[in-house]
Each structure stands twice: as structure tokens, then as C-alpha cells.
Design an enzyme around this catalytic site. Structure first.
Site, PDB file in Angstrom:
ATOM      1  N   ASP A   1       2.931   2.233  -5.268  1.00 45.39           N
ATOM      2  CA  ASP A   1       1.709   2.649  -5.956  1.00 45.39           C
ATOM      3  C   ASP A   1       1.406   1.586  -7.002  1.00 45.39           C
ATOM      4  O   ASP A   1       2.167   1.399  -7.954  1.00 45.39           O
ATOM      5  CB  ASP A   1       1.930   4.007  -6.615  1.00 45.39           C
ATOM      6  N   PHE A   2       0.278   0.862  -6.853  1.00 41.81           N
ATOM      7  CA  PHE A   2       0.046  -0.257  -7.756  1.00 41.81           C
ATOM      8  C   PHE A   2      -0.265   0.139  -9.192  1.00 41.81           C
ATOM      9  O   PHE A   2      -0.286  -0.692 -10.081  1.00 41.81           O
ATOM     10  CB  PHE A   2      -0.985  -1.255  -7.217  1.00 41.81           C
TER      11      PHE A   2
ATOM     12  N   HIS B   1     -13.605  -1.904  -6.782  1.00 45.03           N
ATOM     13  CA  HIS B   1     -14.787  -1.049  -6.977  1.00 45.03           C
ATOM     14  C   HIS B   1     -14.453   0.440  -6.964  1.00 45.03           C
ATOM     15  O   HIS B   1     -15.296   1.271  -7.280  1.00 45.03           O
ATOM     16  CB  HIS B   1     -15.884  -1.386  -5.965  1.00 45.03           C
TER      17      HIS B   1
ATOM     18  N   ASP C   1       0.855  -1.190   0.000  1.00 45.62           N
ATOM     19  CA  ASP C   1       0.000   0.000   0.000  1.00 45.62           C
ATOM     20  C   ASP C   1       0.887   1.234   0.000  1.00 45.62           C
ATOM     21  O   ASP C   1       2.126   1.135  -0.033  1.00 45.62           O
ATOM     22  CB  ASP C   1      -0.946  -0.003   1.206  1.00 45.62           C
TER      23      ASP C   1
END
Length: 344
Positions: A233-234, A254, A206
Site C-alpha cells: 500500500d503506497f 488524479h 500494487d
């Protein structure tokens, strides 16, 4: 319409009027939470209207009706002239309770309630109605503010703390060496798994500002020796800097558009070691309108994100297929979520 099941009612004018005022029920609860009323009663025990009003700041003109409204919602009990928390309130609305959802209440009161007042604008424009959703740096600034960060962490713990017991039962963790939670905040979900499965190790991936909170939380829960935080940061890092037997993405997809979800699923699936699995959970939508609560969650995402919404299991299955997964299964995950498993 039944607010819990979403089934149609043969509605009279009275029923429709009651439905139009349903926001009043929610605001009674949210205001009581904001005033710390449930925590106060748990601390001081059964109290009269006057005692409770003096401690939490209720005006004499409002106190009786406000407290009686909470009684009629099933949140307070009234015995003689003394109020106390109902069993449901003690279990869910008092800090430290097993099913505490105070983080949800804060978010609903300060973010969702104002945003829903702008639902007409949202459904006609397709645009979010909260300032932070339109400001790319707002989330990082929030994490940099200790007070706001604390509220965010409570909200996330409220969400994944309810899911964790169901996830522990839904997958055979005894055969897993390590788990990676992508977007796992301060590690509350994986900490609950570590407490239950002593042979398991865990990582969270994260944003860097959450590293300190992760260290404090896992230390407090006694699992820090088996838990590791990876900052990043993905969207920026390809591939993810860590792999695992099981990768979890819960209440993550979502937040993003369908194109971004497909991208994230591909990256997460690539981080699963052969023989492992990617576990995805959200309030997944049924193919036909059958669950009002999940539809409302999806509308929440319209109001607070640039491209987010809930999605169907079939849509998620397509993203997994595009990522190379040929073994996908779906199962309920408690009363509010669905678990989608992509095996590698």
C-alpha cells in the site's frame, strides 16, 4: 461549444438544444456495448434487423430506431438491409481488437453515467456521488469479487494499453535497465514495454489482490521471466520497498487530493536511482480552459473520488521540486495525456 475541442460556437437555439441532448448519443453507444452488439456483429457478420434483434434481444418497437441511431453515430454501416460494424467500431469496440476500449464503456455505463446525473449535488457540495468513493473498504471488496475484478482489469488495460505505444516513443528505454510501475495493476503497461524492449526488466507495485492477475497476464503475454510483482500500500509503506532506474506513475495522482499527490510524488521520486527519472502522466490540465475532454475527466474525478481531480503541469512541477527534483520537462503523450519527467 464543440464537444471535441471545447471551442465556443456561435450557437443557435437548435445548437443549444442539440448540446442538451448529447447524453442521448453516449447512451446509444453504452447500451449497444452492454448488449454485446458489436461483438455479435463481428462474430456473425452483416445481419438484418431481425437477425440481430433475435441474437442480442432488441424489441421490435425499438430495433429500427436504435440501430439507425448507431448508424448515424458512425458505429454501424447499413448496406441494403444488413448492418455491420463500422471500421471504427471493429477497431475499438470488439474484444481482442488492438484499440479495444470495452473496459471504458463498462465503467462509463455503470459508474459515470449514473454519477453524472448527480452533478448538481457534486458541484454544490464538492463531494463524490458514488457509494464506493465514501467507503474505504469498497475497492478491496471489489477486487475480491472475480466478476468485478475482471471488469476493473479490462478498464485499466483499456486505459494504459492506449498510452503504452506513446510512452515507448516518449522516453529512451534503450538506456534503462529496469522500470517500476507504481499502481500498475496487472502489469499491462510494463508488459507492452517489455515486448518492445527485450533488454528491459519491470516491476509493478500494487495491492496484494492483484498479484494473481499480474502473474496470469504477464505469463500470457510471454514476459513473466522479466516481470516482478511487489504487493503493498503506497500510503502505508515508507519508503517504497523497491527502487528502479525509471519509476512510472500513470493515471494515479488524479485519484488523490493535492496534499496526497505531493506525498506520493516524494515517495516515488525517492525510489528512482541516481541518473534515472520519475515519469508521471495524466490528463493534465492546461493553464487556461482549452481542452474540454480533460476538463470532463477532472469532473469525473470529482464525482467518483474523495479528493481527486486533474492538475496542471505547474502544480506537478511544484510537487517534484518539493521532492528535490531540479530537472523537470513536459511533453504530450498521445492525444489525451501529458507526460511529466522528473530526472534525478
Amino acid at each position: 461549444m464543440d464537444s471535441t475541442t471545447g471551442t465556443a460556437l456561435t450557437a443557435s437555439a437548435t445548437d443549444v438544444k442539440r448540446l442538451s441532448n448529447a447524453f442521448c448519443h453516449a447512451k446509444l453507444l453504452l447500451t449497444a456495448g452492454e448488449l454485446g452488439l458489436f461483438e455479435d456483429l463481428e462474430q456473425h457478420g452483416p445481419s438484418t434487423q431481425e437477425e440481430l434483434s433475435a441474437r442480442v434481444g432488441l424489441h421490435a418497437r425499438a430495433a429500427r430506431d436504435f440501430l439507425h441511431g448507431l448508424v448515424l453515430l458512425g458505429l454501424l454501416d447499413l448496406e441494403g438491409d444488413r448492418y455491420r460494424n463500422s471500421r471504427a467500431a471493429s477497431a475499438t469496440l470488439v474484444p481482442g481488437a488492438p484499440d479495444y476500449i470495452g473496459g471504458f464503456l463498462h465503467r462509463a455505463n455503470h459508474m459515470l453515467y449514473p454519477a453524472w446525473a448527480k452533478l448538481t449535488d457534486a458541484v454544490t457540495s464538492g463531494r463524490p456521488q458514488t457509494a464506493g468513493a465514501k467507503d474505504a473498504g469498497a475497492f478491496l471488496r471489489m477486487l475480491g469479487d472475480p466478476a468485478q475484478r475482471g471488469q476493473y482489469l479490462q478498464m485499466m488495460d483499456s486505459a494504459n494499453g492506449l498510452v503504452a505505444p506513446h510512452l515507448a516513443e516518449a522516453y529512451d528505454w534503450r538506456q534503462v535497465g529496469d522500470v517500476l510501475d507504481v499502481g500498475g495493476c496487472r502489469g499491462n503497461l510494463v508488459s507492452q514495454l517489455l515486448l518492445r524492449f527485450p533488454g528491459l526488466k519491470a516491476s509493478v507495485y500494487d495491492l496484494a489482490p492483484l498479484a494473481g492477475a499480474f502473474a496470469e497476464h504477464t505469463e500470457r503475454l510471454g514476459v513473466a521471466d522479466r516481470a516482478t510483482f511487489h504487493a503493498g500500500d503506497f500510503f502505508a509503506e515508507t519508503p517504497l520497498p523497491v527502487t528502479a532506474d525509471v519509476v512510472v506513475m500513470g493515471h494515479v495522482l488524479h485519484n488523490w487530493s493535492p496534499e496526497q499527490r505531493a506525498y506520493l510524488v516524494k515517495k516515488a521520486y525517492a525510489a528512482v536511482r541516481p541518473g534515472g527519472a520519475l515519469l508521471i502522466y495524466d490528463a493534465v490540465l492546461p493553464e487556461e480552459p482549452a481542452d474540454l475532454a480533460r476538463t470532463l475527466v477532472s469532473l469525473n474525478m470529482l464525482l467518483v473520488t474523495e479528493g481527486g481531480s486533474e492538475y496542471t503541469a505547474a502544480e506537478c512541477g511544484r510537487w517534484l521540486s518539493e521532492a528535490g527534483c531540479q530537472d523537470v520537462s513536459t511533453r504530450p503523450l498521445g492525444p489525451t495525456d501529458t507526460l511529466i519527467i522528473g530526472r534525478r
